[in-house]
Scaffold this active site. Sequence first.
Site, mmCIF file in Angstrom:
data_model
loop_
_atom_site.group_PDB
_atom_site.id
_atom_site.type_symbol
_atom_site.label_atom_id
_atom_site.label_comp_id
_atom_site.label_asym_id
_atom_site.label_seq_id
_atom_site.Cartn_x
_atom_site.Cartn_y
_atom_site.Cartn_z
ATOM 1 N N ALA A 13 58.911 54.017 -10.807
ATOM 2 C CA ALA A 13 59.543 54.790 -11.880
ATOM 3 C C ALA A 13 61.063 54.714 -11.879
ATOM 4 O O ALA A 13 61.699 54.943 -12.907
ATOM 5 C CB ALA A 13 59.090 56.246 -11.786
ATOM 6 N N GLN A 16 64.082 49.360 -13.504
ATOM 7 C CA GLN A 16 64.618 49.168 -14.861
ATOM 8 C C GLN A 16 63.563 49.362 -15.941
ATOM 9 O O GLN A 16 63.835 49.958 -16.983
ATOM 10 C CB GLN A 16 65.222 47.763 -14.986
ATOM 11 C CG GLN A 16 66.529 47.617 -14.237
ATOM 12 C CD GLN A 16 67.460 46.628 -14.937
ATOM 13 O OE1 GLN A 16 67.586 46.615 -16.154
ATOM 14 N NE2 GLN A 16 68.106 45.795 -14.155
ATOM 15 N N ARG A 99 53.145 31.603 -3.038
ATOM 16 C CA ARG A 99 52.323 32.474 -3.875
ATOM 17 C C ARG A 99 51.391 33.345 -3.035
ATOM 18 O O ARG A 99 51.179 34.519 -3.337
ATOM 19 C CB ARG A 99 51.511 31.649 -4.883
ATOM 20 C CG ARG A 99 50.815 32.533 -5.909
ATOM 21 C CD ARG A 99 50.225 31.752 -7.044
ATOM 22 N NE ARG A 99 49.109 30.920 -6.602
ATOM 23 C CZ ARG A 99 48.336 30.243 -7.423
ATOM 24 N NH1 ARG A 99 48.591 30.255 -8.717
ATOM 25 N NH2 ARG A 99 47.331 29.522 -6.978
ATOM 26 N N GLN A 113 46.719 51.899 -4.394
ATOM 27 C CA GLN A 113 46.800 52.568 -5.697
ATOM 28 C C GLN A 113 45.433 52.608 -6.372
ATOM 29 O O GLN A 113 45.063 53.620 -6.972
ATOM 30 C CB GLN A 113 47.849 51.884 -6.583
ATOM 31 C CG GLN A 113 49.268 52.162 -6.076
ATOM 32 C CD GLN A 113 50.363 51.579 -6.934
ATOM 33 O OE1 GLN A 113 50.108 50.949 -7.957
ATOM 34 N NE2 GLN A 113 51.603 51.789 -6.522
ATOM 35 N N ARG A 163 56.421 38.428 -28.141
ATOM 36 C CA ARG A 163 57.346 37.285 -28.127
ATOM 37 C C ARG A 163 56.864 36.197 -29.083
ATOM 38 O O ARG A 163 57.660 35.608 -29.829
ATOM 39 C CB ARG A 163 57.440 36.718 -26.710
ATOM 40 C CG ARG A 163 58.236 37.577 -25.752
ATOM 41 C CD ARG A 163 58.026 37.156 -24.304
ATOM 42 N NE ARG A 163 58.982 37.816 -23.416
ATOM 43 C CZ ARG A 163 58.883 37.845 -22.096
ATOM 44 N NH1 ARG A 163 57.855 37.244 -21.498
ATOM 45 N NH2 ARG A 163 59.787 38.458 -21.358
ATOM 46 N N HIS A 188 49.113 36.037 -17.448
ATOM 47 C CA HIS A 188 50.505 36.358 -17.798
ATOM 48 C C HIS A 188 51.396 35.544 -16.856
ATOM 49 O O HIS A 188 51.898 36.031 -15.853
ATOM 50 C CB HIS A 188 50.778 37.855 -17.654
ATOM 51 C CG HIS A 188 52.223 38.198 -17.824
ATOM 52 N ND1 HIS A 188 52.894 37.987 -19.008
ATOM 53 C CD2 HIS A 188 53.143 38.698 -16.967
ATOM 54 C CE1 HIS A 188 54.157 38.359 -18.858
ATOM 55 N NE2 HIS A 188 54.335 38.783 -17.625
#
Length: 328
Positions: A13, A16, A99, A113, A163, A188
Amino acid sequence: MTQAPVTVTVTGAAGQIGYALLFRIASGQLIGPDTPVRLRLLEIPQAVKAAEGTAMELDDCAFPLLQGIEVTDDARTAFDGTNVALLVGARPRTKGMERGDLLEANGGIFKPQGEAINAGAADDVRVLVVGNPANTNALIAQAHAPDVPAERFTAMTRLDHNRALTQLAQKLGVSVNDIKKLTIWGNHSATQYPDLFHAEVNGKVAAEQVDQAWLADTFIPTVAKRGAAIIEARGASSAASAANAAIDHIHTWVNGTPEGDWTSAAVVSDGSYGVPEGLISSFPVVARDGRYEIVQGLEIDEFSRQRIDASVNELSEERDAVRKLGLL
């Protein structure tokens, strides 16, 4: 204003994207202008103070819909009773990082999470992963939330979609409102495939209104590499545009897609279009009754097939890599 408040958790949070996102959520743009919101800001311990500063600013806006803010570094607290979870915080790839190392570092974030969402989130929870590698981070979180329906976990390709809309609109000298049925397929990442063969501009097939060379050599790489171009120009990664896309993704999920149109989102594959079941891949989707559904029955030509397959293969490789790391 009699609606029950919606609890929204934002991770990372103090970053940016978080900063660009939180004020728009608090002003009512995420769900709608009549829905009160409670915010939960999750951060790592060393960033909690910065997040508290953002919370002070949110208070100072006196947003009529904002019914409370909680800042925490504890995932269980952050996701307890949450209705919308925006997983923004992730480990960025640093120079020279393999990676596999990136996937492992993010596994350390998204596994706990997912477990916390499983343990305490509201029954109607919707999860959007923004932090990269978003598709595979979503897969990791979803794997550790077995009691939450898999369809509630999504990853963001709406930024790529937006985009692509603008690149096409600028090329043809039209408004983005004139474009329908554009699709981002796959990951993505730089392998994503923005598809104009089903898109329509003022009711006509978009791919037939541009030349093939522009489509293959300019449009696709420009959309795929736009994030890198922004880093080059701005000296920092996309933040406001990413936050805007996250707002779009959740708003559409809750409120629905317009009749006769669809959007793009990375959702759990049911095997449609040859994408292996269980992968979180971007598809053309419609939102109905608060659910994203994959648009069915589209014909995929050879040009598109090769590009979809290449991106899906990358997703499969990422899944195999995190499986080997014991994260699935």
